[in-house]
Write a protein that holds these residues in place. Structure first.
Motif, PDB file in Angstrom:
ATOM      1  N   HIS A   1      37.995   6.386  49.819  1.00 24.67           N
ATOM      2  CA  HIS A   1      38.947   6.120  48.738  1.00 24.67           C
ATOM      3  C   HIS A   1      40.339   6.234  49.344  1.00 24.67           C
ATOM      4  O   HIS A   1      40.637   7.238  49.998  1.00 24.67           O
ATOM      5  N   PRO A   2      41.195   5.239  49.172  1.00 18.15           N
ATOM      6  CA  PRO A   2      42.505   5.241  49.827  1.00 18.15           C
ATOM      7  C   PRO A   2      43.394   6.445  49.522  1.00 18.15           C
ATOM      8  O   PRO A   2      44.237   6.798  50.333  1.00 18.15           O
ATOM      9  N   THR A   3      43.209   7.088  48.373  1.00 23.18           N
ATOM     10  CA  THR A   3      44.073   8.222  48.032  1.00 23.18           C
ATOM     11  C   THR A   3      43.452   9.564  48.414  1.00 23.18           C
ATOM     12  O   THR A   3      44.080  10.603  48.221  1.00 23.18           O
ATOM     13  N   CYS A   4      42.267   9.564  48.962  1.00 28.02           N
ATOM     14  CA  CYS A   4      41.570  10.793  49.329  1.00 28.02           C
ATOM     15  C   CYS A   4      42.125  11.333  50.649  1.00 28.02           C
ATOM     16  O   CYS A   4      42.065  10.648  51.670  1.00 28.02           O
ATOM     17  N   GLN A   5      42.648  12.554  50.632  1.00 28.03           N
ATOM     18  CA  GLN A   5      43.236  13.113  51.842  1.00 28.03           C
ATOM     19  C   GLN A   5      42.197  13.318  52.940  1.00 28.03           C
ATOM     20  O   GLN A   5      42.498  13.174  54.130  1.00 28.03           O
ATOM     21  N   TYR A   6      40.970  13.635  52.573  1.00 29.06           N
ATOM     22  CA  TYR A   6      39.921  13.829  53.576  1.00 29.06           C
ATOM     23  C   TYR A   6      39.523  12.494  54.204  1.00 29.06           C
ATOM     24  O   TYR A   6      39.217  12.424  55.396  1.00 29.06           O
ATOM     25  N   CYS A   7      39.531  11.435  53.403  1.00 23.64           N
ATOM     26  CA  CYS A   7      39.262  10.096  53.930  1.00 23.64           C
ATOM     27  C   CYS A   7      40.375   9.691  54.898  1.00 23.64           C
ATOM     28  O   CYS A   7      40.098   9.131  55.965  1.00 23.64           O
TER      29      CYS A   7
ATOM     30  N   ASN B   1      35.550   0.411  50.130  1.00 23.31           N
ATOM     31  CA  ASN B   1      36.659   1.045  49.420  1.00 23.31           C
ATOM     32  C   ASN B   1      36.228   1.315  47.975  1.00 23.31           C
ATOM     33  O   ASN B   1      36.028   0.404  47.185  1.00 23.31           O
ATOM     34  N   LEU B   2      36.116   2.591  47.639  1.00 23.12           N
ATOM     35  CA  LEU B   2      35.638   2.969  46.307  1.00 23.12           C
ATOM     36  C   LEU B   2      36.690   2.824  45.218  1.00 23.12           C
ATOM     37  O   LEU B   2      36.356   2.867  44.036  1.00 23.12           O
ATOM     38  N   MET B   3      37.937   2.628  45.594  1.00 24.16           N
ATOM     39  CA  MET B   3      38.959   2.339  44.591  1.00 24.16           C
ATOM     40  C   MET B   3      38.771   0.906  44.084  1.00 24.16           C
ATOM     41  O   MET B   3      38.890   0.637  42.893  1.00 24.16           O
ATOM     42  N   GLU B   4      38.443   0.011  44.991  1.00 26.01           N
ATOM     43  CA  GLU B   4      38.264  -1.397  44.627  1.00 26.01           C
ATOM     44  C   GLU B   4      36.853  -1.691  44.114  1.00 26.01           C
ATOM     45  O   GLU B   4      36.665  -2.596  43.322  1.00 26.01           O
ATOM     46  N   PHE B   5      35.882  -0.943  44.609  1.00 19.94           N
ATOM     47  CA  PHE B   5      34.488  -1.180  44.227  1.00 19.94           C
ATOM     48  C   PHE B   5      33.878   0.123  43.707  1.00 19.94           C
ATOM     49  O   PHE B   5      33.048   0.750  44.365  1.00 19.94           O
ATOM     50  N   GLU B   6      34.292   0.515  42.519  1.00 19.43           N
ATOM     51  CA  GLU B   6      33.858   1.784  41.921  1.00 19.43           C
ATOM     52  C   GLU B   6      32.347   1.867  41.737  1.00 19.43           C
ATOM     53  O   GLU B   6      31.780   2.958  41.735  1.00 19.43           O
ATOM     54  N   GLU B   7      31.690   0.731  41.596  1.00 18.03           N
ATOM     55  CA  GLU B   7      30.246   0.739  41.373  1.00 18.03           C
ATOM     56  C   GLU B   7      29.490   1.356  42.547  1.00 18.03           C
ATOM     57  O   GLU B   7      28.347   1.794  42.399  1.00 18.03           O
ATOM     58  N   GLY B   8      30.112   1.423  43.711  1.00 13.37           N
ATOM     59  CA  GLY B   8      29.483   2.027  44.877  1.00 13.37           C
ATOM     60  C   GLY B   8      29.159   3.496  44.679  1.00 13.37           C
ATOM     61  O   GLY B   8      28.191   4.010  45.245  1.00 13.37           O
ATOM     62  N   LYS B   9      29.941   4.177  43.841  1.00 16.13           N
ATOM     63  CA  LYS B   9      29.702   5.601  43.578  1.00 16.13           C
ATOM     64  C   LYS B   9      28.305   5.819  43.012  1.00 16.13           C
ATOM     65  O   LYS B   9      27.565   6.685  43.465  1.00 16.13           O
ATOM     66  N   ASN B  10      27.957   5.037  42.016  1.00 17.20           N
ATOM     67  CA  ASN B  10      26.645   5.175  41.374  1.00 17.20           C
ATOM     68  C   ASN B  10      25.538   4.500  42.172  1.00 17.20           C
ATOM     69  O   ASN B  10      24.444   5.033  42.293  1.00 17.20           O
TER      70      ASN B  10
ATOM     71  N   TRP C   1      33.501  11.886  48.624  1.00 15.91           N
ATOM     72  CA  TRP C   1      33.874  11.042  49.744  1.00 15.91           C
ATOM     73  C   TRP C   1      34.891  11.777  50.583  1.00 15.91           C
ATOM     74  O   TRP C   1      35.501  12.723  50.093  1.00 15.91           O
ATOM     75  N   PRO C   2      34.974  11.388  51.826  1.00 14.82           N
ATOM     76  CA  PRO C   2      34.281  10.293  52.497  1.00 14.82           C
ATOM     77  C   PRO C   2      32.796  10.587  52.663  1.00 14.82           C
ATOM     78  O   PRO C   2      32.396  11.737  52.771  1.00 14.82           O
ATOM     79  N   THR C   3      32.016   9.527  52.670  1.00 15.37           N
ATOM     80  CA  THR C   3      30.578   9.625  52.924  1.00 15.37           C
ATOM     81  C   THR C   3      30.204   8.571  53.953  1.00 15.37           C
ATOM     82  O   THR C   3      30.611   7.414  53.840  1.00 15.37           O
ATOM     83  N   LEU C   4      29.439   8.988  54.941  1.00 18.58           N
ATOM     84  CA  LEU C   4      28.952   8.103  55.984  1.00 18.58           C
ATOM     85  C   LEU C   4      27.439   8.035  55.846  1.00 18.58           C
ATOM     86  O   LEU C   4      26.766   9.069  55.836  1.00 18.58           O
ATOM     87  N   MET C   5      26.910   6.826  55.692  1.00 18.72           N
ATOM     88  CA  MET C   5      25.471   6.650  55.485  1.00 18.72           C
ATOM     89  C   MET C   5      24.883   5.733  56.554  1.00 18.72           C
ATOM     90  O   MET C   5      25.551   4.805  57.006  1.00 18.72           O
ATOM     91  N   VAL C   6      23.639   6.009  56.900  1.00 15.04           N
ATOM     92  CA  VAL C   6      22.911   5.186  57.857  1.00 15.04           C
ATOM     93  C   VAL C   6      21.684   4.613  57.155  1.00 15.04           C
ATOM     94  O   VAL C   6      20.950   5.332  56.475  1.00 15.04           O
ATOM     95  N   PHE C   7      21.493   3.309  57.349  1.00 14.13           N
ATOM     96  CA  PHE C   7      20.333   2.609  56.790  1.00 14.13           C
ATOM     97  C   PHE C   7      19.550   1.999  57.936  1.00 14.13           C
ATOM     98  O   PHE C   7      20.126   1.447  58.872  1.00 14.13           O
TER      99      PHE C   7
END
Length: 156
Positions: free
Chosen positions: A78-84, A107-116, A123-129
Motif C-alpha cells: 500500500h503506497p501510504t504504508c510506512q512498512y511497505c 498495489n492494494l490502494m488501487e486494487f482493494e479486492e486483493g485484500k480479501n 501489508w506488506p505481504t510477500l507470497m509464493v505460488f
C-alpha cells in the motif's frame, strides 16, 4: 455588500480553476500507467517513476501468472504504508539479483479486492505460488537478508 459578494465569487472561481487544473495534471501523469486505470490515487501517481515500483501487476495478470503453475512471487503493498515504503527497496535488492518466472507488485490502494482475494491480514505481504497454489507467505517488514532467506527455496 456588493464588493463582498464579488470577492466571494472570485475566490470560489479561483478554487474551481485550481481544482480543475490539478485534476487535469493528475490525469496527464496517469496516462499509459501499468495499472490499466484512467484515474489513480495521488500516492500511486507519485510512485509511477520510482525504480522500486516497476513490476506492477493487476489482479487479472497476477491470476494468469499463478495459473501458469510456474513459480510466482507476489508482493502486496500500500503506497501510504510506512512498512511497505521501508520494505520495497529491501525486496528489490533481492529481486534484482534473481530470476523467477513471474514477479509482480500489487498495489492494494488501487486494487482493494486483493485484500480479501488473498486473505491478507496486513501489508506488506510477500507470497509464493507454485503449481497454481500458495505455498508460503511472510507479512510485515523484513530486510533484504530475511527476504532472501525466505525466498531461497523458491528462487534456486
Amino acid at each position: 455588500m456588493k464588493k463582498l459578494v464579488i470577492s466571494g465569487v472570485v475566490i470560489i472561481a479561483l478554487f474551481a480553476v485550481i481544482a480543475f487544473l490539478s485534476n487535469q495534471s493528475a490525469e496527464k501523469k496517469s496516462e499509459g500507467n501499468p495499472y490499466g486505470k484512467e484515474k489513480l490515487h495521488a500516492e500511486t501517481i507519485a510512485l509511477l517513476n520510482d525504480e522500486n515500483y516497476q513490476h506492477i501487476t493487476t489482479p487479472e495478470k497476477l491470476q494468469k501468472d499463478i495459473e501458469t503453475g510456474e513459480t510466482t512471487i507476489a508482493y502486496f503493498f500500500h503506497p501510504t504504508c510506512q512498512y511497505c515504503q521501508q520494505m520495497t527497496p529491501e525486496l528489490m535488492k533481492v529481486m534484482n539479483d534473481v530470476n523467477v518466472p513471474h514477479f509482480g507488485q500489487l498495489n492494494l490502494m488501487e486494487f482493494e479486492e486483493g485484500k480479501n482475494q488473498y486473505a491478507l491480514e496486513g501489508w506488506p505481504t510477500l507470497m509464493v505460488f507454485e503449481d497454481g497454489q500458495e505455498v508460503d507467505r511472510i507479512a510485515g517488514y523484513h530486510d533484504a537478508s530475511q527476504i532472501e532467506n525466505f525466498l531461497i527455496p523458491y528462487i534456486q
